[in-house]
Design a protein around this motif. Structure first.
Motif, PDB file in Angstrom:
ATOM      1  N   GLY A 148      19.231  46.340  54.735  1.00 53.45           N
ATOM      2  CA  GLY A 148      17.989  46.227  53.993  1.00 53.45           C
ATOM      3  C   GLY A 148      18.230  46.633  52.454  1.00 53.45           C
ATOM      4  N   ALA A 149      19.474  47.228  52.379  1.00 53.13           N
ATOM      5  CA  ALA A 149      20.160  47.236  50.741  1.00 53.13           C
ATOM      6  C   ALA A 149      20.515  46.118  50.089  1.00 53.13           C
ATOM      7  CB  ALA A 149      21.080  48.460  50.881  1.00 53.13           C
ATOM      8  N   ALA A 150      21.242  45.296  50.914  1.00 54.78           N
ATOM      9  CA  ALA A 150      21.973  43.975  50.025  1.00 54.78           C
ATOM     10  C   ALA A 150      22.669  43.365  51.171  1.00 54.78           C
ATOM     11  CB  ALA A 150      22.885  44.603  49.208  1.00 54.78           C
ATOM     12  N   SER A 151      22.956  42.011  51.024  1.00 55.30           N
ATOM     13  CA  SER A 151      23.640  41.068  51.909  1.00 55.30           C
ATOM     14  C   SER A 151      25.052  41.523  51.705  1.00 55.30           C
ATOM     15  CB  SER A 151      23.382  39.787  51.344  1.00 55.30           C
ATOM     16  OG  SER A 151      24.537  38.884  51.920  1.00 55.30           O
ATOM     17  N   GLY A 152      25.796  41.781  52.717  1.00 54.32           N
ATOM     18  CA  GLY A 152      27.050  41.876  52.631  1.00 54.32           C
ATOM     19  C   GLY A 152      27.773  40.862  52.030  1.00 54.32           C
ATOM     20  N   LEU A 153      27.694  39.625  52.291  1.00 51.12           N
ATOM     21  CA  LEU A 153      28.142  38.589  51.616  1.00 51.12           C
ATOM     22  C   LEU A 153      27.979  38.558  50.139  1.00 51.12           C
ATOM     23  CD1 LEU A 153      27.147  35.711  54.190  1.00 51.12           C
ATOM     24  CD2 LEU A 153      29.435  36.725  53.753  1.00 51.12           C
ATOM     25  N   ASP A 154      26.993  38.933  49.696  1.00 49.86           N
ATOM     26  CA  ASP A 154      26.397  38.796  48.241  1.00 49.86           C
ATOM     27  C   ASP A 154      27.395  40.172  47.548  1.00 49.86           C
ATOM     28  OD1 ASP A 154      24.680  36.814  48.192  1.00 49.86           O
ATOM     29  OD2 ASP A 154      23.199  38.259  48.258  1.00 49.86           O
ATOM     30  N   VAL A 155      27.533  41.287  48.188  1.00 56.48           N
ATOM     31  CA  VAL A 155      28.156  42.491  47.672  1.00 56.48           C
ATOM     32  C   VAL A 155      29.696  41.790  47.657  1.00 56.48           C
ATOM     33  CG1 VAL A 155      28.965  44.847  48.432  1.00 56.48           C
ATOM     34  CG2 VAL A 155      26.670  44.073  48.663  1.00 56.48           C
ATOM     35  N   GLY A 156      30.194  41.389  48.687  1.00 60.75           N
ATOM     36  CA  GLY A 156      31.690  40.947  48.846  1.00 60.75           C
ATOM     37  C   GLY A 156      31.959  39.893  47.395  1.00 60.75           C
ATOM     38  N   LYS A 157      30.910  39.183  47.173  1.00 58.07           N
ATOM     39  CA  LYS A 157      31.014  37.914  46.194  1.00 58.07           C
ATOM     40  C   LYS A 157      30.908  38.540  44.622  1.00 58.07           C
ATOM     41  CE  LYS A 157      28.877  33.831  44.073  1.00 58.07           C
ATOM     42  NZ  LYS A 157      27.560  32.993  44.138  1.00 58.07           N
ATOM     43  N   GLN A 158      30.103  39.717  44.588  1.00 59.94           N
ATOM     44  CA  GLN A 158      29.977  40.309  43.389  1.00 59.94           C
ATOM     45  C   GLN A 158      31.474  41.265  43.081  1.00 59.94           C
ATOM     46  OE1 GLN A 158      26.213  42.389  42.273  1.00 59.94           O
ATOM     47  NE2 GLN A 158      25.284  41.497  44.155  1.00 59.94           N
ATOM     48  N   ILE A 159      31.869  41.926  44.260  1.00 56.64           N
ATOM     49  CA  ILE A 159      33.135  42.614  44.010  1.00 56.64           C
ATOM     50  C   ILE A 159      34.078  41.583  43.521  1.00 56.64           C
ATOM     51  CG2 ILE A 159      34.798  43.909  45.092  1.00 56.64           C
ATOM     52  CD1 ILE A 159      32.619  45.205  46.592  1.00 56.64           C
ATOM     53  N   ARG A 160      34.381  40.593  44.113  1.00 56.84           N
ATOM     54  CA  ARG A 160      35.296  39.662  43.844  1.00 56.84           C
ATOM     55  C   ARG A 160      35.310  39.402  42.274  1.00 56.84           C
ATOM     56  NH1 ARG A 160      34.305  37.653  48.954  1.00 56.84           N
ATOM     57  NH2 ARG A 160      33.001  36.145  48.279  1.00 56.84           N
ATOM     58  N   GLU A 161      33.892  38.986  41.907  1.00 55.39           N
ATOM     59  CA  GLU A 161      33.677  38.395  40.628  1.00 55.39           C
ATOM     60  C   GLU A 161      34.045  39.532  39.634  1.00 55.39           C
ATOM     61  OE1 GLU A 161      29.855  36.989  40.693  1.00 55.39           O
ATOM     62  OE2 GLU A 161      30.232  35.163  41.584  1.00 55.39           O
ATOM     63  N   LYS A 162      33.740  40.838  39.649  1.00 48.41           N
ATOM     64  CA  LYS A 162      33.599  41.821  39.015  1.00 48.41           C
ATOM     65  C   LYS A 162      35.106  42.299  38.822  1.00 48.41           C
ATOM     66  CE  LYS A 162      28.855  43.434  38.985  1.00 48.41           C
ATOM     67  NZ  LYS A 162      28.689  43.281  37.456  1.00 48.41           N
ATOM     68  N   THR A 163      35.902  42.516  39.769  1.00 52.95           N
ATOM     69  CA  THR A 163      37.173  43.217  39.888  1.00 52.95           C
ATOM     70  C   THR A 163      38.394  42.220  40.161  1.00 52.95           C
ATOM     71  OG1 THR A 163      37.132  43.514  42.249  1.00 52.95           O
ATOM     72  CG2 THR A 163      35.945  44.953  40.988  1.00 52.95           C
ATOM     73  N   GLY A 164      38.215  41.180  40.784  1.00 54.13           N
ATOM     74  CA  GLY A 164      39.404  40.022  41.031  1.00 54.13           C
ATOM     75  C   GLY A 164      40.122  40.658  42.642  1.00 54.13           C
ATOM     76  N   LEU A 165      39.436  41.641  43.067  1.00 52.81           N
ATOM     77  CA  LEU A 165      40.061  42.279  44.144  1.00 52.81           C
ATOM     78  C   LEU A 165      39.703  41.137  45.426  1.00 52.81           C
ATOM     79  CD1 LEU A 165      39.247  45.829  43.974  1.00 52.81           C
ATOM     80  CD2 LEU A 165      41.456  44.834  43.751  1.00 52.81           C
ATOM     81  N   GLU A 166      40.663  41.087  46.252  1.00 52.72           N
ATOM     82  CA  GLU A 166      40.306  40.238  47.594  1.00 52.72           C
ATOM     83  C   GLU A 166      39.570  41.138  48.375  1.00 52.72           C
ATOM     84  OE1 GLU A 166      42.905  37.738  51.063  1.00 52.72           O
ATOM     85  OE2 GLU A 166      43.941  39.053  49.724  1.00 52.72           O
ATOM     86  N   THR A 167      38.411  40.282  48.775  1.00 52.43           N
ATOM     87  CA  THR A 167      37.403  41.145  49.735  1.00 52.43           C
ATOM     88  C   THR A 167      36.921  40.275  51.026  1.00 52.43           C
ATOM     89  OG1 THR A 167      35.502  39.992  48.620  1.00 52.43           O
ATOM     90  CG2 THR A 167      36.236  42.156  47.745  1.00 52.43           C
ATOM     91  N   LYS A 168      36.755  41.126  51.985  1.00 47.22           N
ATOM     92  CA  LYS A 168      36.594  40.404  53.231  1.00 47.22           C
ATOM     93  C   LYS A 168      34.935  41.106  53.924  1.00 47.22           C
ATOM     94  CE  LYS A 168      39.945  37.603  54.011  1.00 47.22           C
ATOM     95  NZ  LYS A 168      39.796  36.149  53.534  1.00 47.22           N
ATOM     96  N   VAL A 169      34.332  40.250  54.495  1.00 49.99           N
ATOM     97  CA  VAL A 169      32.926  40.779  54.939  1.00 49.99           C
ATOM     98  C   VAL A 169      33.024  40.607  56.465  1.00 49.99           C
ATOM     99  CG1 VAL A 169      30.541  40.408  54.795  1.00 49.99           C
ATOM    100  CG2 VAL A 169      31.970  39.887  52.821  1.00 49.99           C
TER     101      VAL A 169
END
Length: 320
Positions: free
Chosen positions: A224-245
């Motif tokens: 209910g706070a956010a989509s995990g997929l959207d959070v992962g995408k934003q983290i990749r875009e903002k940090t360049g870190l490799e993320t998995k959901v």
């Protein structure tokens, strides 16, 4: 009172069977007959019900789900549907009803009592732990243990590959699963629907961690706070870190109930029978300060249970 009925409604939760067992055996111990209603309020309307005995609840205390099954019922929401349910109350000689479920189930029970004056007692069974009037609901402990087990396994892979993992858990309106599992699992950030979050702050914490040598990070997100997929995408875009959901979904609902949930369900189910025998007519069972107590049924759906800010703040402090 000679005959009561029991049903499970809404989403299933581990420990519901233990509660059913307690209701049936406590009632029989005191000389009452028990009718088991299948498929929640749907079975209540359709007369899908029958007598239960000691053998009906043998060997179920350890099983997840609900032997009475559960279903949504649009028909029960109508006056005509509730009239059918009351006809079945008269047909089967039901003098009291135990409803095991969440706030929506309690609302239906409350409405039925208002119209037909059948004594009802609600037993809180929901993994979300979002019911006002009780500190714990049946299934919550099992659900957070399931999430923590997933965190433990994900952390192994996250460390090996030096990745950031986002774990999406259940909780459309309540963040208790995310909060408690995040604290127990040592998550770096916990996103819950009750509180606004800043992705910039989440990313800054991740970057600080990696700069000091952290090999992995885990973010817990309530659906209910956010989509995990959207959070992962934003983290990749903002940090360049490799993320998995990872999205746990209904995995959190199933499984063998923990000892805590079995004990809680047994205490609450037995208390519900006692309350009906003592003349309670529109109430719910709750657990407050380790005591099983009676409360008004409408407490469950009049107002939202607030998040525990002390625990939320502690989780933030410990994740620095």
């Amino acid at each position: 009172m000679q005959r009561i009925a029991v049903l499970t409604s809404g989403g299933d939760s581990p420990g519901m069977n233990a509660a059913i067992r307690a209701v049936v055996r406590k009632a029989i111990y005191h000389g009452l007959e028990v009718i088991g209603i299948q498929r929640g309020f749907s079975g209540f309307v359709e007369a899908d019900m029958g007598p239960m005995n000691l053998g009906s609840v043998a060997d179920i205390i350890h099983r997840g789900g609900t032997i009475l099954r559960t279903a949504r019922s649009e028909e029960f929401k109508t006056p005509e549907g509730r009239a059918k349910a009351y006809a079945n109350v008269q047909r089967f000689g039901i003098q009291g009803l135990v409803v095991i479920g969440g706030d929506g189930s309690f609302k239906g029970a409350d409405m039925f009592n208002n119209e037909y004056n059948l004594p009802v007692v609600g037993v809180p069974g929901t993994i979300d732990n979002d019911i006002t009037g009780t500190e714990y609901s049946i299934g919550f402990d099992t659900a957070i243990n399931t999430v923590v087990e997933a965190i433990n396994k994900i952390r192994d892979t996250a460390t090996s590959h030096e990745r950031t993992f986002i774990l999406e858990v259940m909780g459309r309106e309540s963040g208790y699963i995310a909060l408690m599992a995040g604290l127990a699992g040592g998550a770096e950030s916990i996103l819950i629907p009750e509180l606004r979050h800043s992705m910039d702050e989440v990313c800054e914490k991740l970057i600080r961690g990696y700069k000091r040598g952290k090999l992995h990070s885990i973010i817990i997100v309530a659906e209910g706070a956010a989509s995990g997929l959207d959070v992962g995408k934003q983290i990749r875009e903002k940090t360049g870190l490799e993320t998995k959901v990872t999205i746990l979904g209904h995995l959190q609902r199933g499984g063998t109930p923990t000892a805590f949930d079995r004990i809680l369900a047994s205490r609450m189910g037995a208390k519900a029978v006692e309350m009906l025998m003592e003349g309670f007519r529109k109430h719910m069972v709750g657990m407050l300060e380790d005591k099983i107590v009676a409360g008004a049924l409408d407490t469950a759906f009049n107002g939202k249970r607030p998040i525990n800010m002390e625990i939320y703040n502690l989780a933030n402090i410990l994740s620095i």
